[in-house]
Design a protein around this motif. Structure first.
Motif, PDB file in Angstrom:
ATOM      1  N   GLY A   1      43.762  40.534  34.149  1.00 33.53           N
ATOM      2  CA  GLY A   1      43.493  41.357  35.312  1.00 33.53           C
ATOM      3  C   GLY A   1      43.475  40.525  36.570  1.00 33.53           C
ATOM      4  O   GLY A   1      43.565  39.297  36.512  1.00 33.53           O
ATOM      5  N   ASN A   2      43.351  41.194  37.696  1.00 29.55           N
ATOM      6  CA  ASN A   2      43.347  40.486  38.969  1.00 29.55           C
ATOM      7  C   ASN A   2      41.945  40.328  39.556  1.00 29.55           C
ATOM      8  O   ASN A   2      41.792  39.809  40.639  1.00 29.55           O
ATOM      9  N   ARG A   3      40.922  40.784  38.816  1.00 30.57           N
ATOM     10  CA  ARG A   3      39.530  40.588  39.241  1.00 30.57           C
ATOM     11  C   ARG A   3      38.722  40.068  38.065  1.00 30.57           C
ATOM     12  O   ARG A   3      39.038  40.350  36.907  1.00 30.57           O
ATOM     13  N   TRP A   4      37.672  39.324  38.384  1.00 33.95           N
ATOM     14  CA  TRP A   4      36.830  38.742  37.337  1.00 33.95           C
ATOM     15  C   TRP A   4      36.321  39.823  36.383  1.00 33.95           C
ATOM     16  O   TRP A   4      36.288  39.625  35.164  1.00 33.95           O
ATOM     17  N   ASN A   5      35.917  40.957  36.935  1.00 28.84           N
ATOM     18  CA  ASN A   5      35.372  42.017  36.071  1.00 28.84           C
ATOM     19  C   ASN A   5      36.394  42.544  35.061  1.00 28.84           C
ATOM     20  O   ASN A   5      36.013  43.144  34.064  1.00 28.84           O
TER      21      ASN A   5
ATOM     22  N   PRO B   1      45.644  36.369  39.957  1.00 27.68           N
ATOM     23  CA  PRO B   1      45.154  36.744  41.277  1.00 27.68           C
ATOM     24  C   PRO B   1      46.167  37.571  42.076  1.00 27.68           C
ATOM     25  O   PRO B   1      47.375  37.367  41.983  1.00 27.68           O
ATOM     26  N   ALA B   2      45.623  38.498  42.844  1.00 30.14           N
ATOM     27  CA  ALA B   2      46.415  39.291  43.783  1.00 30.14           C
ATOM     28  C   ALA B   2      45.864  39.009  45.178  1.00 30.14           C
ATOM     29  O   ALA B   2      44.932  38.220  45.336  1.00 30.14           O
ATOM     30  N   SER B   3      46.415  39.652  46.177  1.00 25.82           N
ATOM     31  CA  SER B   3      45.993  39.355  47.553  1.00 25.82           C
ATOM     32  C   SER B   3      44.501  39.625  47.771  1.00 25.82           C
ATOM     33  O   SER B   3      43.875  38.977  48.585  1.00 25.82           O
ATOM     34  N   GLY B   4      43.925  40.562  47.028  1.00 28.40           N
ATOM     35  CA  GLY B   4      42.518  40.883  47.218  1.00 28.40           C
ATOM     36  C   GLY B   4      41.559  40.170  46.293  1.00 28.40           C
ATOM     37  O   GLY B   4      40.366  40.458  46.299  1.00 28.40           O
ATOM     38  N   THR B   5      42.050  39.233  45.495  1.00 24.17           N
ATOM     39  CA  THR B   5      41.170  38.530  44.564  1.00 24.17           C
ATOM     40  C   THR B   5      40.348  37.489  45.320  1.00 24.17           C
ATOM     41  O   THR B   5      40.909  36.592  45.949  1.00 24.17           O
TER      42      THR B   5
ATOM     43  N   ILE C   1      38.626  33.340  41.456  1.00 20.17           N
ATOM     44  CA  ILE C   1      39.701  32.460  40.967  1.00 20.17           C
ATOM     45  C   ILE C   1      39.089  31.153  40.458  1.00 20.17           C
ATOM     46  O   ILE C   1      39.429  30.676  39.369  1.00 20.17           O
ATOM     47  N   ALA C   2      38.153  30.595  41.213  1.00 19.00           N
ATOM     48  CA  ALA C   2      37.512  29.341  40.811  1.00 19.00           C
ATOM     49  C   ALA C   2      36.750  29.531  39.498  1.00 19.00           C
ATOM     50  O   ALA C   2      36.798  28.664  38.608  1.00 19.00           O
ATOM     51  N   ARG C   3      36.073  30.650  39.361  1.00 16.02           N
ATOM     52  CA  ARG C   3      35.318  30.904  38.133  1.00 16.02           C
ATOM     53  C   ARG C   3      36.250  31.031  36.937  1.00 16.02           C
ATOM     54  O   ARG C   3      35.985  30.504  35.860  1.00 16.02           O
ATOM     55  N   ALA C   4      37.359  31.737  37.131  1.00 14.80           N
ATOM     56  CA  ALA C   4      38.323  31.895  36.035  1.00 14.80           C
ATOM     57  C   ALA C   4      38.956  30.558  35.670  1.00 14.80           C
ATOM     58  O   ALA C   4      39.177  30.281  34.485  1.00 14.80           O
TER      59      ALA C   4
END
Ligand SMILES: [Zn+2]
Length: 99
Positions: free
Chosen positions: A40-44, A60-64, A69-72
């Protein structure tokens, strides 16, 4: 999709990042969660992977948010595109099959 909303119905087991929908899907579709990937493009979108014994890949997408990103990067994996994520999965699956 989760038909609930925390403000209206309170917490539920099916709203991301809760694992409920993944567990239901695994049961209905006969999925092996240990061999599954959450993308997915968000952590959740991928957060439930650890609890499920699956693996998560953030694309990641533009709104991530950068912190997601760092957490992933620290806890799971990040791919530049969905195709790159799929390529990693195929590569990992091929290497596992060779063993
Ligand atoms: Zn729900």
């Amino acid at each position: 999709m989760c038909p609930h909303h925390p403000d209206a119905t309170g917490a539920c087991e099916c709203r991301k990042p809760a694992p409920g929908m993944y567990v239901t899907a695994a049961g209905e579709l006969g999925l092996d969660l240990a061999r599954s990937y959450l993308i997915g493009n968000r952590w959740n979108d991928i957060a439930a992977a650890a609890e499920l014994g699956a693996r998560g890949i953030l694309v990641p997408a533009s709104g991530t948010p950068p912190e997601e990103i760092a957490r992933a990067e620290a806890e799971m994996a990040v791919a530049g595109t969905l195709g790159e994520a799929a390529g990693r999965i195929v590569g990992l699956t091929a290497r596992a099959a060779e063993r």
